[in-house]
Scaffold this active site. Structure first.
Site, PDB file in Angstrom:
ATOM      1  N   ARG A 238     -15.630  -2.555 -16.906  1.00 43.44           N
ATOM      2  CA  ARG A 238     -15.628  -4.400 -17.466  1.00 43.44           C
ATOM      3  C   ARG A 238     -15.639  -5.064 -16.169  1.00 43.44           C
ATOM      4  O   ARG A 238     -15.002  -4.851 -14.804  1.00 43.44           O
ATOM      5  CB  ARG A 238     -13.898  -4.663 -18.048  1.00 43.44           C
ATOM      6  CG  ARG A 238     -13.698  -6.096 -17.947  1.00 43.44           C
ATOM      7  CD  ARG A 238     -11.706  -5.972 -17.702  1.00 43.44           C
ATOM      8  NE  ARG A 238     -11.079  -6.229 -16.897  1.00 43.44           N
ATOM      9  CZ  ARG A 238     -10.410  -6.041 -17.417  1.00 43.44           C
ATOM     10  NH1 ARG A 238      -8.947  -6.440 -18.244  1.00 43.44           N
ATOM     11  NH2 ARG A 238      -9.094  -5.452 -16.257  1.00 43.44           N
TER      12      ARG A 238
ATOM     13  N   ARG B  47       2.635 -13.188 -19.869  1.00 46.02           N
ATOM     14  CA  ARG B  47       3.238 -11.301 -19.083  1.00 46.02           C
ATOM     15  C   ARG B  47       3.534 -11.414 -18.586  1.00 46.02           C
ATOM     16  O   ARG B  47       4.541 -10.122 -18.040  1.00 46.02           O
ATOM     17  CB  ARG B  47       1.419 -11.253 -19.667  1.00 46.02           C
ATOM     18  CG  ARG B  47       0.637 -11.486 -18.885  1.00 46.02           C
ATOM     19  CD  ARG B  47      -0.478 -10.490 -19.161  1.00 46.02           C
ATOM     20  NE  ARG B  47      -0.703  -9.109 -18.806  1.00 46.02           N
ATOM     21  CZ  ARG B  47      -2.389  -8.823 -18.309  1.00 46.02           C
ATOM     22  NH1 ARG B  47      -2.750  -9.349 -19.329  1.00 46.02           N
ATOM     23  NH2 ARG B  47      -1.920  -7.584 -17.690  1.00 46.02           N
TER      24      ARG B  47
ATOM     25  N   ARG C 172     -11.167  -1.398 -14.582  1.00 43.48           N
ATOM     26  CA  ARG C 172     -11.075  -2.558 -14.490  1.00 43.48           C
ATOM     27  C   ARG C 172     -12.218  -2.621 -12.733  1.00 43.48           C
ATOM     28  O   ARG C 172     -10.742  -3.196 -12.220  1.00 43.48           O
ATOM     29  CB  ARG C 172      -9.238  -2.773 -14.111  1.00 43.48           C
ATOM     30  CG  ARG C 172      -8.245  -3.010 -15.303  1.00 43.48           C
ATOM     31  CD  ARG C 172      -6.678  -3.056 -15.286  1.00 43.48           C
ATOM     32  NE  ARG C 172      -6.315  -3.346 -16.203  1.00 43.48           N
ATOM     33  CZ  ARG C 172      -5.013  -2.395 -17.315  1.00 43.48           C
ATOM     34  NH1 ARG C 172      -5.258  -0.941 -16.863  1.00 43.48           N
ATOM     35  NH2 ARG C 172      -4.969  -3.297 -18.616  1.00 43.48           N
TER      36      ARG C 172
ATOM     37  N   HIS D 255       1.143  -1.330   0.033  1.00 44.53           N
ATOM     38  CA  HIS D 255       0.240   0.454   0.157  1.00 44.53           C
ATOM     39  C   HIS D 255       0.765   1.135  -0.116  1.00 44.53           C
ATOM     40  O   HIS D 255       1.043   2.240  -0.465  1.00 44.53           O
ATOM     41  CB  HIS D 255      -1.092  -0.425   1.010  1.00 44.53           C
ATOM     42  CG  HIS D 255      -1.742  -0.846   1.330  1.00 44.53           C
ATOM     43  ND1 HIS D 255      -2.132  -2.207   1.812  1.00 44.53           N
ATOM     44  CD2 HIS D 255      -2.957  -0.405   0.448  1.00 44.53           C
ATOM     45  CE1 HIS D 255      -3.563  -2.653   1.492  1.00 44.53           C
ATOM     46  NE2 HIS D 255      -3.819  -2.004   0.712  1.00 44.53           N
TER      47      HIS D 255
ATOM     48  N   ASN E 114      -2.601  -6.307 -24.205  1.00 40.73           N
ATOM     49  CA  ASN E 114      -1.426  -7.250 -23.018  1.00 40.73           C
ATOM     50  C   ASN E 114      -2.154  -8.914 -22.923  1.00 40.73           C
ATOM     51  O   ASN E 114      -0.532 -10.068 -23.116  1.00 40.73           O
ATOM     52  CB  ASN E 114      -2.096  -6.533 -21.858  1.00 40.73           C
ATOM     53  CG  ASN E 114      -2.392  -4.655 -21.638  1.00 40.73           C
ATOM     54  OD1 ASN E 114      -0.912  -4.350 -22.671  1.00 40.73           O
ATOM     55  ND2 ASN E 114      -2.674  -5.141 -20.800  1.00 40.73           N
ATOM     56  N   ASP E 115      -3.165  -9.243 -23.318  1.00 43.77           N
ATOM     57  CA  ASP E 115      -3.484  -9.912 -22.861  1.00 43.77           C
ATOM     58  C   ASP E 115      -3.519 -10.918 -24.920  1.00 43.77           C
ATOM     59  O   ASP E 115      -2.748 -12.386 -24.869  1.00 43.77           O
ATOM     60  CB  ASP E 115      -4.868 -11.038 -22.063  1.00 43.77           C
ATOM     61  CG  ASP E 115      -4.822 -10.760 -21.273  1.00 43.77           C
ATOM     62  OD1 ASP E 115      -3.624 -11.898 -20.470  1.00 43.77           O
ATOM     63  OD2 ASP E 115      -5.348 -10.432 -20.512  1.00 43.77           O
TER      64      ASP E 115
ATOM     65  N   GLU F 280      -8.789 -10.520 -26.672  1.00 46.53           N
ATOM     66  CA  GLU F 280      -8.229 -10.243 -26.069  1.00 46.53           C
ATOM     67  C   GLU F 280      -7.901 -12.057 -25.636  1.00 46.53           C
ATOM     68  O   GLU F 280      -6.690 -12.317 -25.506  1.00 46.53           O
ATOM     69  CB  GLU F 280      -7.902 -10.011 -24.861  1.00 46.53           C
ATOM     70  CG  GLU F 280      -8.702 -10.151 -23.966  1.00 46.53           C
ATOM     71  CD  GLU F 280      -8.944  -9.776 -22.345  1.00 46.53           C
ATOM     72  OE1 GLU F 280      -7.691  -9.126 -21.909  1.00 46.53           O
ATOM     73  OE2 GLU F 280      -9.755 -10.170 -21.948  1.00 46.53           O
TER      74      GLU F 280
ATOM     75  N   CYS G 212      -7.555  -0.929 -25.774  1.00 48.29           N
ATOM     76  CA  CYS G 212      -7.119  -0.133 -23.935  1.00 48.29           C
ATOM     77  C   CYS G 212      -5.730  -1.057 -23.918  1.00 48.29           C
ATOM     78  O   CYS G 212      -5.817  -0.875 -22.274  1.00 48.29           O
ATOM     79  CB  CYS G 212      -8.479  -0.895 -23.297  1.00 48.29           C
ATOM     80  SG  CYS G 212      -8.962  -2.452 -23.157  1.00 48.29           S
TER      81      CYS G 212
HETATM   82  C1  PEP Z   1      -5.186  -6.611 -21.716  1.00 53.42           C
HETATM   83  O1  PEP Z   1      -5.728  -7.835 -21.480  1.00 53.42           O
HETATM   84  O2  PEP Z   1      -4.564  -6.006 -22.755  1.00 53.42           O
HETATM   85  C2  PEP Z   1      -6.456  -5.870 -20.787  1.00 53.42           C
HETATM   86  C3  PEP Z   1      -7.007  -4.784 -21.155  1.00 53.42           C
HETATM   87  O3  PEP Z   1      -7.142  -6.418 -19.488  1.00 53.42           O
HETATM   88  P1  PEP Z   1      -6.008  -6.597 -18.573  1.00 53.42           P
HETATM   89  O4  PEP Z   1      -3.989  -5.914 -18.917  1.00 53.42           O
HETATM   90  O5  PEP Z   1      -6.501  -6.252 -16.773  1.00 53.42           O
HETATM   91  O6  PEP Z   1      -5.726  -7.747 -18.326  1.00 53.42           O
HETATM   92 MG    MG Z   2      -6.653  -8.977 -20.130  1.00 49.68          MG
END
Ligand code: PEP
Ligand code: MG
Length: 544
Positions: free
Chosen positions: A332, A465, A296, A188, A454-455, A431, A502
């Site tokens: 989301r 990742r 998120r 924190h 990202n995913d 994703e 995103c």
């Molecule tokens: C992603 O996967 O790109 C995404 C935006 O979701 P997160 O990073 O929360 O998995």
């Molecule tokens: Mg994701």
């Protein structure tokens, strides 16, 4: 000059003198006592005093760093009253006929060791919390004040680690930056530092505290995680210049506030912001984002020690919608699992959690959790311009099931006479490669797509990742990923849906032109990147 390297938790350059954080460590001795009841009464009084102090700190934190960050002090209050903790205190006093200070110190060590040995990094970080509350009680038993005094000049605070209550009590106007020997980015304290917008470096190692002293000149480079003590003139000059450039960049970008996200040839695009909680709205507004492209929502679950109720969620969603005053807010649904573990979900341990029961798979397996969230979202929808999106989609069947659950929730609300908006947009995250490949089938079922790069990158390139050792195999600009995005964009538009990005790649300005040429309609990035992306968009000419 000495140089230390740690992990940056917030960027920026701090140049100034060191103030070594002095914690008044209580001197606890083991003393035999005869009147056990009187000792227990002393302990109760010190606990009560501690609770009152924490209530005051909570209220200060609430004003300065927002509700989500202030919550830690509520947790501290709960910890003080924890049954196991108190049973240990009373047992030690009764069975060993010893003083309360000693009972608290022993209990603190035991509980901190127990948390410290846990694998879960969130639980590990709780060791600091139990020490923090115990020190407070001990100081109250000894009638000591706790905490460190800072002089009148601005300084760089150096400490072994900072407890959340110590961090929040520091006078922000006097702190140029933080450097700590230990600490995790999950703690924190790190989260508070980020929210205080102060350059901060953690984990530079224990040696540095023996090698520095109050008043030493120092520079903390929050971009690289490097900390220089008694810097030589060359380093000072270089980093002073870096600091000026950073300030200059911020000033320049500030001038773009209120300007349109439009290319030189007139193509407009939405630039939205990603947030993890209600507290980030300040940064969204400050950076002039056109809306929220990704909230998120799982952070609401991560911050809690039990399932957030429908009412708790409703309050959070309503607040975000109201604060954005009619601008689009895309929330989301729960994306828990894989790297985001929550104990009270009691998820099975999995061999490959990223490929396991996560996100929408949990929601479809445990629809009661999903329905509670959807009810809260639909109820909140009347307070603004809501979009709901679903993570980790791989099939038409999943989406059909989700849309049927949404219909059930709406029907139930209608029967109960509860209002909800008719104009909520529903979308899915692209994703997984599967979702991109069947995007022609998914697009007619929704209002929008949002690409989670990202995913999508992780699953397309078979690159975990979370694993830093395979970064060189994880080319974020890989043609396969870009083709999947392009394919999704074409299919979205063919069926009247819009498409945004995103994931982190949305803020990669070397790709902004590529995305615009693909017809991407929205980029949703961390609040601090909104103006940088706007600047890039305004310098692109798609007619060439
Ligand atoms: C992603 O996967 O790109 C995404 C935006 O979701 P997160 O990073 O929360 O998995
Ligand atoms: Mg994701």
């Amino acid at each position: 000059m000495k140089k230390y390297t740690g992990k940056s938790v917030y960027s920026g350059v701090a140049i100034g003198k060191i103030s070594v954080f002095k914690r008044r460590e209580a001197d606890v001795r083991r003393v035999r006592i005869d009147d056990i009841e009187a000792e227990k009464a002393r302990l109760e009084k010190a606990k009560e005093q501690s609770l009152n102090q924490l209530q005051a700190i909570y209220e200060k934190a609430l004003k300065e760093v927002g509700e989500a960050n202030a919550q830690i002090f509520e947790i501290h209050m709960v910890m003080i009253e924890d049954e196991d903790y108190n049973e240990s205190l009373n047992n030690i006093i009764e069975n060993q006929s010893v003083n309360a200070e000693y009972a608290v110190a022993v209990t603190s060590d035991n509980f901190a060791a127990m948390f410290g040995a846990m694998e879960d990094s969130y639980m590990k970080a709780r060791a600091a919390d139990v020490k923090d509350i115990s020190n407070r009680i001990i100081n109250n038993l000894l009638s000591n004040d706790s905490g460190s005094e800072i002089g009148s000049d601005k300084v760089i605070i150096c400490a072994d680690d900072l407890a959340p209550s110590e961090t929040v009590l520091l006078d922000k106007d006097k702190v140029l930056g933080f450097v700590t020997a230990f600490g995790s980015s999950n703690s924190h304290t790190a989260i508070l530092a980020r929210n205080m917008n102060i350059p901060a470096i953690i984990g530079v190692g224990s040696d540095f505290l023996n090698e520095i002293k109050d008043g030493d000149d120092a520079i903390a480079d929050g971009f690289t995680g490097e900390f220089y003590v008694q810097p030589d003139p060359e380093t000072t000059e270089l980093l002073t210049q870096k600091q000026h450039e950073d300030e200059e960049k911020r000033r320049f970008l500030h001038n773009l506030k209120g300007k349109e996200n439009v290319t030189l040839d007139g193509k407009k695009i939405n630039i939205f912001a990603n947030i993890g909680g209600v507290d980030n709205i300040g940064a969204v507004l400050l950076n002039d984002a056109g809306g929220i492209g990704l909230f998120r929502s799982e952070f609401l679950y991560l911050e809690n020690s039990d399932y957030p109720t429908e009412e708790q969620q409703f309050t959070a969603y309503k607040k975000v919608l109201e604060s954005m005053a009619g601008k689009k807010v895309i929330i989301r649904t729960l994306d828990i699992g894989a790297d985001k573990q929550v104990d009270y979900f009691n998820l099975e341990k999995e061999e490959n959690p990223a490929l396991g029961c996560r996100a929408i798979r949990i929601c479809l397996t445990r629809p009661e959790i999903f329905k509670t969230q959807l009810r809260a979202l639909y109820r909140a929808s009347v307070y603004g311009n809501l979009g709901i999106m679903f993570p980790m989609i791989t099939s038409v069947q999943e989406l059909t099931e989700i849309l049927a659950i949404c219909e059930d929730v709406k029907k139930e609300l209608k029967e109960q006479g509860v209002e909800y908006s008719d104009s909520i947009e529903l979308g899915i995250m692209i994703e997984t490669p599967a979702a991109a490949i069947i995007s022609d089938k998914l697009a007619p079922m929704v209002d929008f797509f949002s690409v989670g790069t990202n995913d999508l990158t992780q699953y397309t390139l078979a690159c975990d990742r979370q694993n830093p050792h395979i970064e060189r195999f994880c080319d974020t600009h890989h043609e396969a990923v870009l083709r999947l995005i392009e394919m999704s964009a074409e299919n979205a538009h063919k069926h009247g849906a819009w498409i945004g990005i995103c994931g982190e790649l949305g803020a990669d300005t070397t790709l902004t032109e590529t995305f615009l040429r693909m017809g991407i309609d929205e980029l949703s990035v961390s609040p601090g990147f909104v103006l940088k992306v706007r600047d890039t968009v305004r310098n692109i000419d798609l007619s060439k």
